[in-house]
Motif scaffolding. Structure first.
Motif, PDB file in Angstrom:
ATOM      1  N   ASP A 235      -0.354   4.771   0.085  1.00  0.00           N
ATOM      2  CA  ASP A 235      -1.551   5.464   0.658  1.00  0.00           C
ATOM      3  C   ASP A 235      -2.304   4.713   1.732  1.00  0.00           C
ATOM      4  OD1 ASP A 235      -3.545   7.316   1.469  1.00  0.00           O
ATOM      5  OD2 ASP A 235      -4.337   7.627  -0.563  1.00  0.00           O
ATOM      6  N   SER A 236      -3.700   4.180   1.534  1.00  0.00           N
ATOM      7  CA  SER A 236      -4.353   3.636   2.442  1.00  0.00           C
ATOM      8  C   SER A 236      -3.745   2.060   2.744  1.00  0.00           C
ATOM      9  CB  SER A 236      -5.693   3.367   2.286  1.00  0.00           C
ATOM     10  OG  SER A 236      -6.040   2.559   1.271  1.00  0.00           O
ATOM     11  N   ASN A 237      -2.644   1.668   1.854  1.00  0.00           N
ATOM     12  CA  ASN A 237      -2.133   0.231   2.132  1.00  0.00           C
ATOM     13  C   ASN A 237      -3.334  -0.932   1.872  1.00  0.00           C
ATOM     14  OD1 ASN A 237       0.458   1.094   2.352  1.00  0.00           O
ATOM     15  ND2 ASN A 237      -0.083   1.986   4.292  1.00  0.00           N
TER      16      ASN A 237
ATOM     17  N   PRO B 105      -2.875   5.026  -7.295  1.00  0.00           N
ATOM     18  CA  PRO B 105      -3.927   4.593  -8.105  1.00  0.00           C
ATOM     19  C   PRO B 105      -4.673   3.505  -7.387  1.00  0.00           C
ATOM     20  CG  PRO B 105      -1.870   4.774  -9.568  1.00  0.00           C
ATOM     21  CD  PRO B 105      -1.613   4.818  -7.931  1.00  0.00           C
ATOM     22  N   VAL B 106      -4.145   2.740  -6.402  1.00  0.00           N
ATOM     23  CA  VAL B 106      -5.040   1.537  -5.885  1.00  0.00           C
ATOM     24  C   VAL B 106      -5.836   2.383  -4.898  1.00  0.00           C
ATOM     25  CG1 VAL B 106      -4.801  -0.448  -4.264  1.00  0.00           C
ATOM     26  CG2 VAL B 106      -3.126  -0.465  -6.146  1.00  0.00           C
TER      27      VAL B 106
ATOM     28  N   GLU C 299       6.133   8.453   5.201  1.00  0.00           N
ATOM     29  CA  GLU C 299       5.010   8.135   5.926  1.00  0.00           C
ATOM     30  C   GLU C 299       4.399   9.542   6.139  1.00  0.00           C
ATOM     31  OE1 GLU C 299       2.293   6.168   8.326  1.00  0.00           O
ATOM     32  OE2 GLU C 299       3.493   5.709   6.810  1.00  0.00           O
ATOM     33  N   PHE C 300       3.141   9.600   5.713  1.00  0.00           N
ATOM     34  CA  PHE C 300       2.390  10.790   5.933  1.00  0.00           C
ATOM     35  C   PHE C 300       1.707  10.438   7.380  1.00  0.00           C
ATOM     36  CE2 PHE C 300      -1.155  13.910   5.128  1.00  0.00           C
ATOM     37  CZ  PHE C 300      -0.850  14.625   4.350  1.00  0.00           C
TER      38      PHE C 300
ATOM     39  N   LEU D 187       6.067   7.175  -2.078  1.00  0.00           N
ATOM     40  CA  LEU D 187       5.954   8.542  -1.565  1.00  0.00           C
ATOM     41  C   LEU D 187       4.937   9.054  -0.516  1.00  0.00           C
ATOM     42  CD1 LEU D 187       3.634  10.031  -3.513  1.00  0.00           C
ATOM     43  CD2 LEU D 187       5.455  10.439  -4.950  1.00  0.00           C
ATOM     44  N   HIS D 188       3.749   8.026  -0.371  1.00  0.00           N
ATOM     45  CA  HIS D 188       2.808   8.396   0.209  1.00  0.00           C
ATOM     46  C   HIS D 188       2.129   7.207   1.141  1.00  0.00           C
ATOM     47  CE1 HIS D 188      -0.358  11.102   1.870  1.00  0.00           C
ATOM     48  NE2 HIS D 188      -1.374  10.233   1.344  1.00  0.00           N
ATOM     49  N   SER D 189       2.216   7.145   2.437  1.00  0.00           N
ATOM     50  CA  SER D 189       1.632   5.935   3.108  1.00  0.00           C
ATOM     51  C   SER D 189       1.053   6.272   4.443  1.00  0.00           C
ATOM     52  CB  SER D 189       2.806   5.073   3.245  1.00  0.00           C
ATOM     53  OG  SER D 189       2.241   4.093   4.287  1.00  0.00           O
TER      54      SER D 189
END
Length: 463
Positions: free
Chosen positions: A331-333, A303-304, A129-130, A66-68
């Motif tokens: 998120d930050s991948n 979490p990562v 994709e944010f 849900l968030h990248s």
């Protein structure tokens, strides 16, 4: 560009499958699923396999990410050297600004394709994709203002991942409408320009199967109150995502500006409901946590990345006690792995409380199953889709290798525990998205070409 294609019907038989029945997920044995035009046309439990059936030992639904921020995959490992001052999110952000400085649409496409490929290999089947990298290196709009959105959509088409595109509105560098910094020049819009971007984003994803376009006010520090009101109207019934209460400094700055904490302010000044995804929401009081959970909004937990940036831990016990929903994102991948996000989510809570199996719920004693189900449902709500192995839904599925040492000899009530806490992505065999198999034996079908292109891109950007 089109992801859609002629699709043949097929039937797949699974020794066991985690299916939806009504509003509940449960394990069923000897399951035959008929797939037609990308969707599940029929589900039979207790059925014998028939000639021509594809055969797999275990099927589970694919998970929404849900968030990248796809472009940040290219800087994984580049911000792990200590600077001259105490490192934090804010020093990491300066590294990020420098990394994206020369990035072209072609570069973004190559990096996003690698990220999407790795997501599929780890069990993610939809990308949220944010997306805030909009303009050229000088901060000027491209001739097509949605050119960077198109680069993301092209990567989705190439890899086969589903896409919920969330173009980001970003106008200021701090609370109260502070002027943006030079490092933010590629992100910025006014409301009229952002409306044109949204139109372009919808055109960019038009050829993709089941694509969704929402929008994302970047954060309360990047959006003024009047702009936020206009953005809510632009969203209609689509998803609205926002970074909120991620860092202590953000909370302190919001208090100095408004006399309220970020989540408190947003709940008092916006129409927060099930359309909303609150990304991180790390630093909340008990009252804020309860109010936000009751609004129906989804907590977007990464979490990562939250661990990598030193953000802190989400108040999960209060959230679950208030009936809150959550999903997971990469998120930050810096590391892309759905099971690692789930594992660290539980482990972070264990370290904080010095207790175990905190995310298991009334429906199951299995922590892995509870987290998988929550990520499926919360992520689907946040990204504007319904997921799960259910008649009428897209066939977005993951097969597990029950011969893996950490999955063998596990009954259905323990197989997701083995996957999340032991085998990780090594336990994943195949992945389907909208009825098309995109991963076999743990490898994406286009891996070699995607990796070659990514390496060339990084050689140039890091030169």
């Amino acid at each position: 560009m089109s992801q859609a294609q002629s699709r043949q019907s097929f039937t797949i038989h699974a020794g066991r499958a985690f299916i939806e029945s009504g509003s509940k997920s449960h394990w069923a044995h000897d399951v035959r699923l008929t797939v037609a035009d990308g969707r599940i046309a029929r589900i039979e439990s207790g059925a014998r396999p028939e000639a021509g059936d594809l055969r797999h030992a275990c099927l589970v639904p694919g998970i929404p990410n849900l968030h990248s921020h796809a472009f940040q995959r290219g800087m994984a490992g580049l911000a792990e050297q200590r600077g001259n001052s105490d490192d934090s999110f804010w020093t990491w952000r300066e590294v990020m600004y420098r990394f994206l400085d020369r990035m072209t649409p072609e570069d973004l496409n190559a990096i996003a394709a690698l990220a999407a490929m790795e997501m599929l290999e780890s069990g993610f089947t939809r990308l949220g994709e944010f997306h805030y990298l909009h303009h050229d290196a000088g901060g000027h709009a491209y001739a097509d203002p949605a050119r960077m959105c198109a680069a993301i959509a092209e990567a989705a088409a190439e890899t086969g991942i589903a896409l919920t595109l969330l173009p980001v509105f970003y106008a200021h560098s701090g609370f109260g409408g502070l002027a943006p910094s030079p490092g933010q020049r590629r992100f910025l819009h006014d409301l009229d320009g952002f409306a044109r971007l949204l139109d372009g984003a919808r055109a960019a994803v038009a050829g993709l199967d089941e694509a969704v376009v929402g929008l994302a006010p970047h954060s309360l520090r990047a959006v003024c109150p009047d702009e936020l009101m206009h953005l809510q109207a632009m969203a209609g019934q689509g998803p609205i995502h926002i970074h909120i209460a991620e860092q202590v400094k953000e909370v302190e700055d919001c208090l100095a500006w408004s006399g309220q904490r970020p989540v408190e302010w947003l709940l008092d000044h916006a129409q927060v409901d099930r359309r909303w995804c609150m990304v991180h929401a790390t630093h909340m009081t008990h009252e804020e946590t309860t109010r936000l959970a009751l609004s129906g909004a989804v907590a977007g937990l990464c979490p990562v990345t939250e661990a990598n940036l030193g953000d802190g831990l989400f108040p999960m016990a209060d959230w679950l006690a208030a009936g809150g929903s959550y999903g997971i994102g990469s998120d930050s991948n810096v590391l892309i792995d759905a099971t690692e996000e789930m594992r660290l989510l539980e482990y972070g809570q264990r370290l904080f409380t010095r207790r175990r199996n905190l995310l298991a719920d009334a429906a199951t004693a299995s922590s892995g199953e509870a987290i998988w189900r929550a990520a499926l449902n919360g992520g689907g709500q946040a990204l504007g889709v319904e997921g799960g192995l259910k008649q009428g839904n897209a066939f977005d599925a993951v097969s597990l290798d029950l011969d893996h040492p950490s999955l063998c000899a596990r009954g259905p009530d323990r197989v997701l525990d083995g996957l999340v806490f032991a085998s990780g992505r090594a336990g994943i065999d195949c992945v389907w998205r909208f009825g098309k198999q995109v991963v076999s034996s743990g490898r994406h079908h286009a891996r070699d070409g995607i990796v070659r292109r990514y390496r060339k891109t990084l050689d140039r950007l890091c030169a």
